[in-house]
Scaffold this active site. Structure first.
Site, PDB file in Angstrom:
ATOM      1  N   LYS A  70      23.965   0.187   0.111  1.00  0.00           N
ATOM      2  CA  LYS A  70      23.337  -0.927   0.821  1.00  0.00           C
ATOM      3  C   LYS A  70      23.500  -0.786   2.333  1.00  0.00           C
ATOM      4  CE  LYS A  70      22.187  -3.082  -2.982  1.00  0.00           C
ATOM      5  NZ  LYS A  70      22.787  -4.350  -3.420  1.00  0.00           N
ATOM      6  N   GLU A 113       0.813  -1.210   0.000  1.00  0.00           N
ATOM      7  CA  GLU A 113       0.000   0.000   0.000  1.00  0.00           C
ATOM      8  C   GLU A 113       0.850   1.266   0.000  1.00  0.00           C
ATOM      9  OE1 GLU A 113      -2.408  -3.082   2.452  1.00  0.00           O
ATOM     10  OE2 GLU A 113      -0.298  -2.609   2.003  1.00  0.00           O
ATOM     11  N   HIS A 138      17.714   6.226 -10.744  1.00  0.00           N
ATOM     12  CA  HIS A 138      16.712   6.179  -9.681  1.00  0.00           C
ATOM     13  C   HIS A 138      16.117   7.556  -9.398  1.00  0.00           C
ATOM     14  CE1 HIS A 138      18.868   2.359  -9.005  1.00  0.00           C
ATOM     15  NE2 HIS A 138      17.655   1.945  -8.735  1.00  0.00           N
ATOM     16  N   ARG A 188      10.438   1.157  -4.037  1.00  0.00           N
ATOM     17  CA  ARG A 188      10.900  -0.022  -4.775  1.00  0.00           C
ATOM     18  C   ARG A 188      10.838  -1.251  -3.876  1.00  0.00           C
ATOM     19  NH1 ARG A 188      11.598  -3.422  -8.931  1.00  0.00           N
ATOM     20  NH2 ARG A 188      13.681  -4.272  -9.115  1.00  0.00           N
ATOM     21  N   CYS A 189      10.076  -2.247  -4.316  1.00  0.00           N
ATOM     22  CA  CYS A 189       9.947  -3.493  -3.565  1.00  0.00           C
ATOM     23  C   CYS A 189      10.389  -4.660  -4.439  1.00  0.00           C
ATOM     24  CB  CYS A 189       8.502  -3.717  -3.130  1.00  0.00           C
ATOM     25  SG  CYS A 189       7.833  -2.402  -2.098  1.00  0.00           S
ATOM     26  N   CYS A 199      25.926  -2.414  -8.894  1.00  0.00           N
ATOM     27  CA  CYS A 199      25.332  -1.116  -8.600  1.00  0.00           C
ATOM     28  C   CYS A 199      25.164  -0.892  -7.109  1.00  0.00           C
ATOM     29  CB  CYS A 199      23.977  -0.964  -9.296  1.00  0.00           C
ATOM     30  SG  CYS A 199      22.751  -2.192  -8.814  1.00  0.00           S
TER      31      CYS A 199
END
Length: 764
Positions: A121, A17, A703, A524-525, A652
């Site tokens: 990350k 959601e 992005h 982003r998932c 990346c």
């Protein structure tokens, strides 16, 4: 009485959601109030989902990233967004992604585009955070409004709240100084703001604050160890109790430091560091709470509850009320609810636990410790039956695959000739200009592509219709690239739902969820496939699509594959054998695909290893073992081809400077790598290391919706040419383009091609 709590909960929602609300807001299709209301609804539901815990985390919800939240809480904003007079949420999104939502009058941006914050990350996970920026002039000012608002919401709901904040040492450690200044020198300015924050929370009636310091599981030199003591002696006067939380690894040489910090409690990752718990317990002062992370917060397999109880019960007798139990880390890294899965293979499903089920496991453990095992005997029996079924399942272990892996020899990882001999053969075959241009692989996943995939999965579109729809999209990608003048083309990956899931769906040993989404960054998932058994490739996976794309053009068409290390690191991986064994199984399977592409006449094959560094252990002393098998796995995959076939790889959004030698050992002919958000910082590695092969430093940030200028790209490539010979440089974006729109992609790539032409003219 053992206390049970959680360190954090997934924020995206069981049906993503938050993702859809964010993207709707960014497109100007919904209002700020709508977005804020959705956030409040999710928080309310997630706190309800965690009912039954003694302490529930508050402040773990974020509209983009918890590290960026901390930067705003501390008033540490990049200079380029300071002084902004508009809505704070829009300024927040400007840092996160370069711009926010359209203005009320429909103009593209309400508040001006800026360079987005660098993204990398979060330790060794696939979650990306926005890197804090520092300089010698950095100052800090408290803005606790976000956290206080969430605390007020939680109080109204009757939640026993434990606010969660990122600790001062970790905040400094994971940030970057934009000048030559020492980050630790900022600690003196930072600590008063943390003290003010804790006092503010105390005034709201807060009893416990969870303060995350995951850098305690990394190697710390004497200065940083001293800084920990300085920081927490400064904060010990706070009128709240501090629970310092570590996770993702072992304390090792930091165990004495952690045990004696002047705080009320310490959380350690007992999944990764069970052997370190007893030495820690012997050092821990007798007044201090010890929180043990006993349920794996990063993987989805059921916990062996009986084994955990066998280990925990003596500790509970020794610690009494000082024992807390929790997941090993925040549950941000796992999907929300296994009960949502109605299509997942039922046998595999019986072996799994998502976030809600992990909290149920925690409650079973807590009840057993409080009331005895008899109080939960049915739950323990069911748990043992599921574990036994998994151990004995014929679907998990394939003797033929294990035999093939056992036969791996060194020659599988060797090319016919070294790069210096391969390069002229590839040049003669490909006939590319200087500064050749290409993209990383994917093009926009349009509404038409998503609808066709949805219709196909639902049975509304037959295989022939789906194939025709995907061919149409591939043809569009080829036409657009030819019109732009790119030198090496890609087919656009229209048929791929995800760069890992797509391959997993065609490999034996994988299962797939329907709603197993995990946040990677912002909206982003990803939906990691579930690697539950031995891996093999029944048939070719990509050859038909690549061959069709190549038939549409005379220019070289890259075959696009995901490498074994990335497939491994971006999957939920089985925990019943070493990760290296699973990786080599994947390497053999993808090697077969590489060879089939070569047989089909594909001249360039890109094997993405975007997650190579992600799997790197947090302690440098453990790096070699991982890099040895990771690089070996890539070489097994890539190096069966002839000299004339050019092998590319892509990486990346990670810090690669310190493993550049291992990247060179992969022996890819061309590596494309993210450098745009960090302003070509990666190139500093080449001042001391002579990279032997070709490289494409990413020249624009995909992005962000911002369009790079031709001039900016030229400047970045000129900076690259100062360190790498121009004849070995490629020009490309820093990652795939699936998340962008064609209206953004075409002008950005047009500027990139124009920049390459300028560079060629300058070197002619």
């Amino acid at each position: 009485m053992t206390t049970i709590h959680s360190l954090g909960f997934p924020r995206i929602g069981a049906r993503r959601e938050l993702k859809f609300a964010l993207e709707s807001y960014w497109k100007g299709q919904s209002s700020r109030d709508t977005l804020l209301h959705l956030g409040a609804q999710l928080r309310q539901k997630h706190w309800a989902d965690q009912s039954g815990l003694d302490w529930v985390p508050v402040g773990d919800f974020s509209f983009y990233d918890q590290v960026l939240d901390m930067s705003f809480t501390l008033g540490n904003l990049p200079e380029r967004v300071q002084g902004f007079q508009g809505d704070a949420l829009d300024n927040y999104f400007r840092v996160a992604r370069g711009r926010s939502a359209p203005a009320a009058d429909g103009t593209p941006d309400c508040c001006g585009g800026v360079a987005a914050g660098e993204m990398t990350k979060w330790f060794d996970t696939n979650y990306h955070y926005i890197v804090p920026e520092f300089s010698a002039a950095t100052t800090f000012t408290l803005d606790a409004s976000r956290l206080l608002a969430q605390l007020a919401e939680a109080a109204a709901q009757g939640v026993q709240a434990k606010p969660v904040v990122l600790g001062p040492l970790t905040y400094l450690a994971i940030g970057k100084a934009k000048d030559a200044s020492d980050k630790l020198a900022l600690l003196e300015r930072l600590l008063p703001v943390y003290a003010q924050l804790l006092d503010t929370l105390a005034q709201q009636g807060v009893q416990w604050v969870q303060i995350d310091e995951p850098i305690l599981v990394t190697e710390l030199d004497a200065d940083w160890q001293h800084a920990f003591n300085t920081a927490y002696h400064h904060l010990k006067a706070a009128k709240v109790k501090l629970l310092v939380a570590t996770y993702f690894g072992q304390l090792q040489d930091n165990v004495y430091l952690a045990a004696h910090l002047p705080v009320a409690g310490l959380h350690v990752d007992a999944v990764n560091d069970r052997e370190g718990v007893l030495p820690l317990l012997n050092l821990l002062p007798t007044h201090k709470v010890l929180s043990l992370g006993v349920v794996n917060g990063r993987n989805i397999w059921k916990t062996d509850l009986t084994a955990v109880l066998d280990w925990l019960e003596p500790l509970a007798q020794r610690l009494g009320e000082r024992l807390w139990i929790a997941p090993s880390c925040s549950l941000l890294h796992v999907p929300v609810d296994l009960d949502s899965e109605q299509q997942l293979d039922s046998e595999v499903k019986s072996w799994l636990a998502f976030a809600l089920q992990k909290l149920d496991e925690l409650k079973v453990l807590g009840t057993a410790l409080r009331q005895g095992r008899s109080a939960v005997q049915d739950a323990l029996a069911a748990n043992q039956a599921a574990l036994a079924a998994r151990r004995t399942s014929v679907r998990v272990n394939n003797p033929a695959v294990q035999t093939t892996v056992a036969r791996i020899s060194a020659h599988l990882g060797l090319r016919e000739s070294p790069y210096a001999q391969r390069a002229p053969k590839q040049s003669a075959r490909l006939k590319l200009p200087p500064y050749p241009t290409t993209s990383i692989g994917s093009f926009p996943q349009t509404a038409q592509i998503r609808q066709a995939r949805s219709d196909f999965k639902a049975g509304r579109l037959d295989p022939a219709g789906y194939r025709a729809a995907m061919r149409q999209e591939i043809a569009r990608s080829v036409r657009e690239q030819e019109a732009l003048g790119l030198d090496v083309l890609v087919h656009g990956e229209a048929e791929r739902n995800d760069m890992v899931e797509y391959f997993g769906e065609q490999l034996e040993g994988y299962a797939f969820s329907q709603f197993g989404w995990v946040q990677s960054y912002g909206s982003r998932c990803v939906k990691p496939p579930i690697l539950f058994g031995d891996i093999s490739r029944p048939q070719a996976m990509t050859v038909e699509w690549i061959a069709y794309a190549q038939s549409l053009t005379r220019k070289p068409m890259k075959g696009m594959l995901t490498g074994p290390v990335t497939i491994l690191n971006w999957s939920f991986v089985r925990d019943d054998q070493p990760r290296s064994a699973s990786c080599k199984q994947l390497a053999l399977a993808i090697r077969e695909e590489v060879l089939d592409l070569e047989k089909a006449g594909v001249r360039i094959i890109q094997i993405d290893e975007a997650a190579l560094r992600e799997g790197l252990p947090l302690r440098k002393t453990q790096w070699k073992e991982y890099l040895d098998w990771a690089v070996e796995s890539f070489r097994i995959t890539a190096n069966g081809v002839r000299d004339e076939t050019q092998i590319h790889t892509h990486m990346c959004y990670s810090e690669f400077n310190d493993i550049i030698a291992s990247i060179a050992d992969m022996d890819a002919d061309v590596i494309t790598i993210e450098t745009s958000r960090s302003d070509m910082e990666l190139l500093d590695a080449f001042e001391h290391f002579q990279y032997p092969n070709e490289i494409g430093p990413g020249v624009y940030d995909i992005h962000s919706p911002n369009i790079p200028t031709q001039e900016h790209i030229v400047q970045l490539m000129q900076k690259a040419a100062e360190r790498i010979p121009a004849e070995r440089l490629w020009v490309n974006p820093d990652c795939g383009l699936k998340t962008r729109q064609w209206s953004e992609v075409i002008p950005a790539l047009a500027n990139m091609v124009a920049a390459a032409k300028t560079l060629r003219a300058c070197t002619a």
